[in-house]
Structure formats: C-alpha cells, structure tokens
Design an enzyme around this catalytic site. Sequence first.
Site, PDB file in Angstrom:
ATOM      1  N   ASP A 100       0.811  -1.225   0.000  1.00 32.97           N
ATOM      2  CA  ASP A 100       0.000   0.000   0.000  1.00 32.97           C
ATOM      3  C   ASP A 100       0.841   1.270   0.000  1.00 32.97           C
ATOM      4  O   ASP A 100       2.008   1.278   0.363  1.00 32.97           O
ATOM      5  CB  ASP A 100      -0.956   0.006   1.210  1.00 32.97           C
ATOM      6  CG  ASP A 100      -0.264  -0.278   2.543  1.00 32.97           C
ATOM      7  OD1 ASP A 100       0.805  -0.929   2.551  1.00 32.97           O
ATOM      8  OD2 ASP A 100      -0.783   0.171   3.578  1.00 32.97           O
ATOM      9  N   GLU A 158      -0.717  -2.242   5.190  1.00 30.43           N
ATOM     10  CA  GLU A 158       0.280  -2.187   6.279  1.00 30.43           C
ATOM     11  C   GLU A 158       0.194  -0.854   7.008  1.00 30.43           C
ATOM     12  O   GLU A 158       0.307  -0.803   8.231  1.00 30.43           O
ATOM     13  CB  GLU A 158       1.697  -2.403   5.721  1.00 30.43           C
ATOM     14  CG  GLU A 158       2.771  -2.504   6.790  1.00 30.43           C
ATOM     15  CD  GLU A 158       3.203  -1.168   7.372  1.00 30.43           C
ATOM     16  OE1 GLU A 158       3.443  -1.099   8.585  1.00 30.43           O
ATOM     17  OE2 GLU A 158       3.286  -0.182   6.626  1.00 30.43           O
TER      18      GLU A 158
END
Length: 425
Positions: A100, A158
């Site tokens: 991400d 994350e």
Amino acid sequence: MKSSVLAFFIATSAFAQSIDSMIDRELPALVETYKAFHIAPELSRLEEKTSATVATRLRALGYTVVDHVGKYEDNAACYGVVAIMKNGDGPVLLVRTDMDALPVPEKTGVPYASQNANVMHACGHDIHMTTLLGTASMLAQLKSRWHGTVMLVGQPAEEVVQGASAMVRDRLYERFPRPNFAIALHDNASMPAGRIGYCPGYFMSNSDSVNITVRGLGGHGASPQSTKDPIVVASEIVLALQTIVSRETSPLDPVVVTVGSFHGGAKRNVIPDQVELLLTVRTYKPEVRKRVLASIERIAKGIASAAGIPDDRAPIVEVSKTEATDATYNDPALTDRLSRALKRDMGADNVVQIDPLMVSEDFGRFGLDRQIPICMLNVGAVDPAKIASGARLPSLHSSEFSPVPEPTIRGGVKAMTLATLELLR
Ligand SMILES: [Zn+2]
Ligand SMILES: [Zn+2]
C-alpha cells in the site's frame, strides 16, 4: 586454513559473484517494474491493481498463486496475495512484501512521480514489491540450490496495520503451509543505497492510538468564571502527558507520547464545550505499554478534576483496538544466522547492525506472538553522496522521499535471495 575450508570460501564467493551477474541481467526490467509501481500507487485497503500485478507476475514465474486472501473486520474486499513454490522436502519460509501507499502529495520531481493525486509510495513499498519479484525470479532459477517451500506474501493495508491480521484471520496457516520462519525487508531513509541493516530482538515499537475527549462547560469568552474551559484543561493535559515519559518511565525504556491533533472551538469569543485530542503512543515492553496507557487516563481525568470539571463530564479516554500493533521482535537466533550469511556473501561493510526504531509495523503478526521466528531486515535507499554532503534527508512518509532505484533494488534482491538460500539450503 584447511584446504576444504578454503575450497568452501572460494566456492561461496564464486557463487556470490554469479548471483551478482544474474541480478545485473534482471535489473533493467526490475527498475521498470519499480517505476510502474511508483507511478500508480494505491491507498491502504484499495490495492486492487497493484496486487493483481504482483499476482500475475508471480504466476508467470511459475508460482502457484491465490489472490484476494484476507478478511477485514468490516468484510471489505481484501487484496492479499499468496504465492507458493514447493521444491522438495524442507522447511517453509514466508517472505513478505507490503503493497500500500500513503495519502501524501508527491514532491520528488522524478519523471515517474505518482499520477494518482495525493497518493504516493512514500514508504517505499514499491521497492519492497520489486525486491520480492526479483527474489522470486532468482529462486525460480536457482532451484538446485534450495529445498523446501517458499511462500511469498503480498500484504495489503500495512500503513493502517490491518493487512497482516486480515490475512491471518482468513486462515492463512490452514489454507497454506505454516512457515518455519518469516522474513521481510523495509527500505531505510538514512542508510546508503544497497546496504543491509539488521537488529536482533526488539526492532519496531508497539503502537497505540488514543482519543481523549475533554469535556468542559462552554460559555461566553468574556465570562470565563461561569465556564469550565476545555481548551485550557486540554492544554494542561498535553503538557502533563510528557511527564509520563520524563518522570514516570525509566530512562532506559523508550516511550513516545505524541499529541498529533488538537481540535476545539469555532470562534474567538466562545469557550467551547469540548476539545478532541488524538494521540499516538509508542512503547516496547508490554508492562510499560500497559502502564503508559493507564497513566494517560489518570492524568487526563486528574487534571480535569483539579480544574473543577464535574465527574459526569470527566474526559472520555478511548484506546483503539483496531489502530494498534505489537512490537516487531526479530528472533535473535534467526537474525544472527541471517546476518552471518549475508556478511559472508555481501561483505561485512555492507551488512551492519542498526538501532531499534520507534516506528511500527504489523509484519510481526505473521509470527503469531513469537510462535514463528521472524526477522525484518532493512535496505538502505539513499545516495551515499547525499549522506556525505550532510544534506537533510527526507524521512519515510515524506513527500520528498525518493529511493535510488538501482542500488537499492540490487541490494534488496541479493539480500533476500541469499537469506532464502541460507534458510532453505
Ligand atoms: Zn510506512
Ligand atoms: Zn513501510
């Protein structure tokens, strides 16, 4: 030196050189891959296209790939990727990348800067994905040098510390083999590009998110005597919270209490009814974590009480259950084994011990509370000349953070390949 030992060293250094030339052949394509990830970042939980690329590329390399792995608490679509390559009997090794990006408007000025407004790979997860794909390719070519099962994990979300939990919750270790070890790599915004850093034991801190609603009794700004001003009370709380670090905690125990957001009031001559404080709290030891969180509540309520705020208007202190993660604890024996192997094949100058950090990660979730040994390594991402010049170095999450692609990816792929070969030899 015995001749057999000498032969071993000659053989390993020749092998390390052949790895170098293999990586050199892959590097131009890997740099293109990196730029393609960088130009099209996706926010946490929205990594649909990114994860599809990771899955497609791993399938093309011969891995058995399952996508859409993961289960969020709110049942939103989850884009975890698991890729398996079984190569005879032997241990199972999990190698993880995160996928991400962050809500940051990019200001690096590089030609491959983000084309998605206000979204940027400012933490280098694009470097991690590229490194994982490079490592995956190396391992597929080097099957005669390892035995066991490689389990590559593309983890979403994350940055909001939800992705690893979501994958474990989706029966990760029932649907796929339970690993004997788990390793990961994160880029480092202060080390020279390609250098590897390791830290045995605690490496990244516990992270907790606390919201404090300070409730007063509002009124006219010119008549403070008939109010209980929550702005003054909240200000006292902000300052007093720092005494948790300076007066209540051993100087040998690292703690951070940061009030990152302070919101209250709408007009200069109105004393508001309440103020909202948003905190991030970083600790290492479990007992310190518990005590610091309790102290925050005690101080907030105590100061409000001292200001004469009635008990039924006492501050509301909420500790988030979802926006929290445990410290990353690098298994000392595993970290020692990996650092020795990497020093042997990359040179002791290129593999150095680094200090623990007060940032946080959810990679530790894959270790199931230390049931499975884990190790997260760092790879330097900064031009050495820039470090030598003494220039200010943009940190991770900065809009100006810009890893130097070639040496960073080269170092990352080499380290993760050698680490895998060491654990599955
Ligand atoms: Zn980050
Ligand atoms: Zn990161």
